[in-house]
Design a protein around this motif. Structure first.
Motif, PDB file in Angstrom:
ATOM      1  N   SER A 245       0.826  -1.284  -0.073  1.00  0.00           N
ATOM      2  CA  SER A 245      -0.244  -0.032  -0.161  1.00  0.00           C
ATOM      3  C   SER A 245       0.851   1.240  -0.007  1.00  0.00           C
ATOM      4  O   SER A 245       0.587   2.074  -0.734  1.00  0.00           O
ATOM      5  CB  SER A 245      -1.152   0.121   1.289  1.00  0.00           C
ATOM      6  OG  SER A 245      -1.715   1.007   1.144  1.00  0.00           O
ATOM      7  N   THR A 246       1.893   1.299   0.845  1.00  0.00           N
ATOM      8  CA  THR A 246       2.698   2.460   0.760  1.00  0.00           C
ATOM      9  C   THR A 246       3.655   2.647  -0.152  1.00  0.00           C
ATOM     10  O   THR A 246       3.833   3.681  -0.755  1.00  0.00           O
ATOM     11  CB  THR A 246       3.394   2.290   2.325  1.00  0.00           C
ATOM     12  OG1 THR A 246       2.608   2.413   3.463  1.00  0.00           O
ATOM     13  CG2 THR A 246       4.416   3.526   2.487  1.00  0.00           C
ATOM     14  N   GLY A 247       4.159   1.536  -0.689  1.00  0.00           N
ATOM     15  CA  GLY A 247       5.091   1.467  -1.804  1.00  0.00           C
ATOM     16  C   GLY A 247       4.549   1.781  -3.020  1.00  0.00           C
ATOM     17  O   GLY A 247       5.118   2.400  -3.632  1.00  0.00           O
ATOM     18  N   ILE A 248       3.282   1.516  -3.419  1.00  0.00           N
ATOM     19  CA  ILE A 248       2.494   1.985  -4.431  1.00  0.00           C
ATOM     20  C   ILE A 248       2.300   3.402  -4.326  1.00  0.00           C
ATOM     21  O   ILE A 248       2.502   4.079  -5.355  1.00  0.00           O
ATOM     22  CB  ILE A 248       1.462   0.967  -4.600  1.00  0.00           C
ATOM     23  CG1 ILE A 248       1.740  -0.585  -5.013  1.00  0.00           C
ATOM     24  CG2 ILE A 248       0.502   1.563  -5.886  1.00  0.00           C
ATOM     25  CD1 ILE A 248       0.646  -1.536  -5.060  1.00  0.00           C
ATOM     26  N   ALA A 249       1.821   3.911  -3.398  1.00  0.00           N
ATOM     27  CA  ALA A 249       1.506   5.341  -3.254  1.00  0.00           C
ATOM     28  C   ALA A 249       2.887   6.176  -3.508  1.00  0.00           C
ATOM     29  O   ALA A 249       2.517   7.188  -4.050  1.00  0.00           O
ATOM     30  CB  ALA A 249       0.712   5.351  -1.878  1.00  0.00           C
ATOM     31  N   ARG A 250       3.805   5.884  -2.852  1.00  0.00           N
ATOM     32  CA  ARG A 250       5.066   6.557  -2.999  1.00  0.00           C
ATOM     33  C   ARG A 250       5.650   6.382  -4.229  1.00  0.00           C
ATOM     34  O   ARG A 250       5.923   7.430  -5.022  1.00  0.00           O
ATOM     35  CB  ARG A 250       6.214   5.782  -2.105  1.00  0.00           C
ATOM     36  CG  ARG A 250       5.777   6.296  -0.735  1.00  0.00           C
ATOM     37  CD  ARG A 250       6.992   5.464   0.491  1.00  0.00           C
ATOM     38  NE  ARG A 250       6.591   6.098   1.860  1.00  0.00           N
ATOM     39  CZ  ARG A 250       7.163   5.645   2.756  1.00  0.00           C
ATOM     40  NH1 ARG A 250       7.781   4.354   2.617  1.00  0.00           N
ATOM     41  NH2 ARG A 250       6.883   5.961   4.091  1.00  0.00           N
ATOM     42  N   ALA A 251       5.647   5.222  -4.975  1.00  0.00           N
ATOM     43  CA  ALA A 251       5.857   5.296  -6.603  1.00  0.00           C
ATOM     44  C   ALA A 251       5.113   6.036  -7.405  1.00  0.00           C
ATOM     45  O   ALA A 251       5.794   6.659  -8.269  1.00  0.00           O
ATOM     46  CB  ALA A 251       5.957   3.637  -6.831  1.00  0.00           C
ATOM     47  N   GLN A 252       3.980   6.176  -7.189  1.00  0.00           N
ATOM     48  CA  GLN A 252       2.959   6.857  -7.795  1.00  0.00           C
ATOM     49  C   GLN A 252       3.099   8.367  -7.700  1.00  0.00           C
ATOM     50  O   GLN A 252       3.502   9.104  -8.696  1.00  0.00           O
ATOM     51  CB  GLN A 252       1.451   6.634  -7.440  1.00  0.00           C
ATOM     52  CG  GLN A 252       0.468   7.183  -8.253  1.00  0.00           C
ATOM     53  CD  GLN A 252      -0.892   6.603  -7.674  1.00  0.00           C
ATOM     54  OE1 GLN A 252      -1.656   5.819  -8.879  1.00  0.00           O
ATOM     55  NE2 GLN A 252      -1.375   6.897  -6.738  1.00  0.00           N
ATOM     56  N   ALA A 253       3.626   8.724  -6.411  1.00  0.00           N
ATOM     57  CA  ALA A 253       3.881  10.131  -6.039  1.00  0.00           C
ATOM     58  C   ALA A 253       5.159  10.574  -6.862  1.00  0.00           C
ATOM     59  O   ALA A 253       5.369  11.749  -7.308  1.00  0.00           O
ATOM     60  CB  ALA A 253       3.877  10.483  -4.607  1.00  0.00           C
ATOM     61  N   GLU A 254       6.184   9.664  -6.764  1.00  0.00           N
ATOM     62  CA  GLU A 254       7.392   9.968  -7.562  1.00  0.00           C
ATOM     63  C   GLU A 254       7.072  10.344  -9.157  1.00  0.00           C
ATOM     64  O   GLU A 254       7.754  11.071  -9.633  1.00  0.00           O
ATOM     65  CB  GLU A 254       8.361   8.661  -7.398  1.00  0.00           C
ATOM     66  CG  GLU A 254       8.966   8.747  -5.748  1.00  0.00           C
ATOM     67  CD  GLU A 254      10.001   7.215  -5.925  1.00  0.00           C
ATOM     68  OE1 GLU A 254      10.402   7.124  -6.977  1.00  0.00           O
ATOM     69  OE2 GLU A 254       9.997   6.577  -4.878  1.00  0.00           O
TER      70      GLU A 254
END
Length: 684
Positions: A245-254
Motif C-alpha cells: 500500500s505504501t510502496g505503490i502510493a510512494r512510487a505513484q507520487a514519484e
C-alpha cells in the motif's frame, strides 16, 4: 492583474473557438463564481478560479451564441462576432467528479493525447474539479513491484492485457489477455504526465488509484473470485499489506505527484464473506488501506465508490456498511454514491452518517450505444439529494463508458450550477444548442426524444437487463415464451414518439451531432423491429444489414475506429496481437468463450460488429433451428450451436469482421430505414 490560471483558460479558448475574438480574464475573490460580459466584440470573464471561468465561457457560448460544446461538437467553433450579453454564476456544490474505473477500458483504453486534450477541455467547460485518472498507473505498479523483487517479465505477465488494466486496478482480475507489451509502460507514462499537467493547470485535482489488497499470487494470500476469475488478496494484518500500500502510493507520487486523493474499492463486486467470515474483516481492510496511504501521504483522502452497497445490497447491510466505514477517519473519506439516478444509497445510509459524499449519474454500462436515459429521474434525484439534511459536497458523472447519450450527462453538469430552467425547457434549449439551430424540426425532435427514449425507468437500463435480441447470445431457450416479456419491457415508450423524433431529426439542419443522434435514434427503432420479428425467420435477419449500414455512416460507431486506435499502440508484432485481441475480446466474449458470465456485456451497435458478429451468430441459430424444433432435438442442436458460436467468437477475436465499416450519408441511409420499417415499428 492577470490571474495565474489565465494561460490555461486562454489555451482552451483558442482550441474551442479558434481564438479569433479577444478574451480578457480577471480574478474574483470568491471561488466557484464567475461574471461574464461581452461587449464591443470582446469577452470579459472574471472568476474565482480557472474552472469557474471555463464554466462561465460555456454559459456564454450556450446562451448568447446558441452553441453547446458536447463530446461530438465540431471544433473550433465558427462564432464570428460575439454578441453583447452578461451572465453571473455560483456553483451549487463544491466538487464535480468525473469518470469510472471501467471508463478506462470501455472508452479511453487506446486514446492518445489528441483525444485526451479535447476531453480535458470538455471537463473544464463543464466544471470538473476531480477527474479520476488511471492512465500510466501500470508504471507506478511496475516501479513498486520491481522494488519488491519482481522481474520485468513477471510484472508484465501479472499486469496482463492493456485493455483490461482498470479491472486489475480494481482487484477483479490479473494475468489476463496479456502480457503487457514491453513498450507500453514508457509510452503511457509520458501520456499520463501530459494529462495530469493539463488537468492541474485548470485547478483540477486528479484522483489516482490505490492499493486494494490484491497482489500477485506468488506473494501468497487468499484466493477470491470475480465473475469466475481468481485473484489473490493479502491479509490486512500481514506486513506485506502495508509494504504494498505504501510502496505503490510512494512510487505513484514519484512519477506523477499527488493531489492527495486516492481511489480504492477492495470489495467492488466481491463481498468479504467470500474471503473471510470474520465480521471484523472489512473494517480491518479499511484500516489497513488508509493507514498505508497515510504512511506515504499524511494528507491522503480515500475516494470510495458505493457500488457494492447497491450491487450486493444483501450482504452490505446497514450494520456492515457502518462497521466498514468506521475503519476510515471521516475526514479522510469521500464517498461516491455511484448510481444516483436509479439506486441512490444516501437515503438508505442517512447521508452516509454525515461523511462527505458525491451524488453521481451513471446510466451507461459497458458502452452500450442505444440512446436511452431517464432525465426526469436524474433531475428529481439530484434535487432530492441537494435538499436533504445531509446534502452531497458535489455532483458527478460515473458512467462506465463516455460519449453516449450526452443529454443525460450535460443535464447533471448544468445542475451543478443551477436548478433552472425546468426540465422540459432545458431539453428544448439543449437540442437547439447541440445543433446550433432553432429550426422547428429541432424542437420537434427533442420533444419527441424527451417523452420516448429519454423518459425510461432508470432500472430498465440496469446492466443485467435485456437490451435486444440483436445483441443477445443466441440459444434455443429463447423459443420459450419468456422472451416476449423482455421485448415488451424494452419498448418502454410509444413507438410513434420515437418515429416522430427520427423523422424530425432527418429534417433538421445537418451537423455532426445531428447525424450521430439520427443514426442512434433509427438504430433504436431497428432494435425493436428485430425483437418483434423473432420467430419470423424469413424476415428476422434483414434488419441487421440495414442497422450495420446505418451506424457505419458514423466513424465513432465503427469497430474499425476502435481497433485502429488500439493498433496505434502496438509497437511490435507481439504488441499488435495483444492489442487487437483485447480490443475485440472486450466487446464480444469479454473474457473467454467458455466463461459466459460477461458475454455481450459491452455490446455495441457498431458497424462491423452488427453484420460481422451479431448477425452471423443468428445465422447459426437459424441454420440449426430445424433440429432444435424436432421432438427431443433441442439439446443436441444447442450443443452444436454452442460449438459453432465458440468457433465464431475465436475467429472474430483473432481476425475481425469479414467486411469492414461502410461509408455513406447518414440521412440517405436513415431515410431508407424509415421507409422500410417506419410503418412496422409504429404498429408494434
Amino acid at each position: 492583474m492577470t490571474p495565474p490560471w489565465a494561460p490555461a483558460v486562454n489555451g482552451l479558448w483558442s482550441r474551442v473557438t479558434g481564438g479569433s475574438e479577444p478574451l480578457r480574464l480577471a480574478a474574483l475573490a470568491e471561488p466557484r463564481t464567475f461574471e461574464v460580459r461581452a461587449r464591443g466584440g470582446g469577452l470579459e470573464v472574471a472568476a474565482g478560479d480557472a474552472l469557474s471561468a471555463c464554466v462561465g465561457i460555456h454559459r456564454y457560448l450556450r446562451e448568447a451564441c446558441g452553441v453547446r460544446v458536447t463530446w461530438d461538437t465540431q471544433l473550433p467553433l465558427a462564432l464570428g462576432h460575439l454578441p453583447d450579453a452578461s451572465f453571473t454564476g455560483r456553483a451549487r456544490v463544491r466538487e464535480f467528479y468525473y469518470l469510472n474505473f471501467c471508463t478506462f477500458s470501455y472508452s479511453t483504453a487506446y486514446w492518445g493525447w489528441d483525444e485526451w486534450q479535447r476531453e480535458i477541455d470538455w471537463m473544464a467547460l463543464h466544471g470538473v474539479t476531480m477527474p479520476l485518472n488511471l492512465v500510466g498507473h501500470e508504471a507506478a505498479l511496475a516501479l513498486a513491484y520491481g522494488r519488491l523483487g519482481m522481474t520485468d517479465e513477471r510484472i508484465r505477465g501479472f499486469l496482463g492485457g492493456p485493455g483490461y488494466l482498470p479491472f486489475l486496478y480494481l482487484g477483479c482480475l490479473d494475468s489476463f489477455a496479456g502480457p503487457l507489451p514491453d513498450h507500453w509502460i514508457p509510452q503511457r507514462l509520458a501520456l499520463a504526465r501530459r494529462i495530469l499537467a493539463r488537468q492541474r493547470s485548470f485547478g483540477m485535482r486528479p484522483v489516482l488509484p490505490a492499493f486494494t489488497g490484491h497482489v500477485p499470487a506468488s506473494f501468497g494470500g487468499r484466493t477470491r473470485y470475480w465473475q469466475g476469475m481468481p485473484t489473490t488478496v493479502v491479509d490486512p494484518g500481514d506486513p506485506l499489506f502495508g509494504r504494498f500500500s505504501t510502496g505503490i502510493a510512494r512510487a505513484q507520487a514519484e512519477l506523477f505527484g499527488t493531489d492527495h486523493l486516492y481511489a480504492a474499492d477492495p470489495f467492488i463486486e466481491m463481498p468479504p464473506d467470500e474471503v473471510d467470515g470474520d465480521t471484523g474483516y472489512p473494517t480491518a481492510v479499511a484500516s489497513a488501506i488508509i493507514d498505508g496511504l497515510r504512511a506515504a501521504d499524511p494528507d491522503a483522502t480515500w475516494v470510495l465508490q458505493s457500488w457494492p452497497f447497491s450491487y450486493q445490497s444483501g450482504y452490505w447491510t446497514r450494520e456492515r456498511v457502518s462497521a466498514f466505514l468506521d475503519g476510515i477517519p471521516a475526514d479522510r473519506l469521500l464517498i461516491l454514491d455511484l448510481w444516483g439516478e436509479a439506486d441512490p444509497q444516501w437515503p438508505r445510509f442517512d447521508g452516509f452518517g454525515g461523511r462527505p459524499w458525491v451524488w453521481n449519474g451513471l446510466l451507461n454500462f459497458g458502452g452500450r450505444a442505444e440512446p436511452v436515459a431517464d432525465l426526469r429521474s436524474a433531475d428529481r434525484n439530484i434535487e432530492a439529494a441537494l435538499g436533504s439534511d445531509r446534502p452531497p459536497v458535489g455532483l458527478g458523472l460515473t458512467m462506465e463508458a463516455i460519449h453516449t447519450t450526452p443529454a443525460f450527462y450535460e443535464l447533471i453538469a448544468d445542475r451543478a450550477w443551477s436548478a433552472e430552467p425546468p426540465l422540459e425547457d432545458w431539453v428544448r434549449e439543449f437540442g437547439r444548442q447541440r445543433y446550433g439551430s432553432t429550426a422547428p424540426a429541432v424542437d420537434e425532435a427533442w420533444q419527441a426524444l424527451r417523452v420516448s427514449v429519454l423518459d425510461g425507468d432508470a432500472k430498465a437500463i440496469f446492466p443485467e437487463r435485456f437490451i435486444s435480441l440483436a445483441v443477445t447470445r443466441p440459444h434455443y431457450g429463447l423459443l420459450d415464451s419468456s422472451v416476449g416479456d423482455d421485448v415488451r419491457q424494452a419498448l418502454f415508450y410509444r413507438p410513434i414518439d420515437l418515429l416522430t423524433a427520427c423523422r424530425a431529426l432527418l429534417a433538421a439542419p445537418p451537423s455532426p451531432a445531428a447525424g450521430d443522434d439520427l443514426a442512434l435514434a433509427c438504430a433504436a427503432l431497428l432494435l425493436r423491429v428485430i425483437d418483434h420479428r423473432f420467430g419470423r425467420w424469413d424476415a428476422f435477419l434483414a434488419p441487421f444489414d440495414d442497422l450495420d449500414d446505418l451506424v457505419g455512416t458514423r466513424p465513432t460507431l465503427r469497430l474499425s475506429t476502435w481497433v485502429d486506435a488500439a493498433r496505434r499502440w502496438a509497437g511490435d508484432e507481439e504488441g499488435e496481437w495483444v492489442l487487437e485481441d483485447n480490443s475485440r475480446r472486450m466487446l464480444t466474449v469479454w473474457n473467454t468463450a467458455e466463461n459466459e458470465r460477461l458475454h455481450d456485456y459491452s455490446a455495441r451497435l457498431w458497424s462491423g460488429l452488427v453484420r460481422g458478429y451479431y448477425k452471423r451468430r443468428w445465422e447459426l441459430f437459424v441454420r440449426h433451428l430445424p433440429q432444435a424444433l424436432e421432438p427431443g432435438g433441442r439439446e443436441a442442436a444447442q450443443s452444436t450451436l454452442d460449438a459453432s458460436l465458440h468457433e465464431l467468437a475465436a475467429d472474430f477475436i483473432a481476425h475481425g469482421p469479414a467486411a469492414d465499416a461502410h461509408d455513406g450519408d447518414v440521412r440517405t441511409v436513415a431515410a431508407r430505414v424509415l421507409d422500410r420499417y417506419g410503418d412496422e415499428f409504429s404498429a408494434l
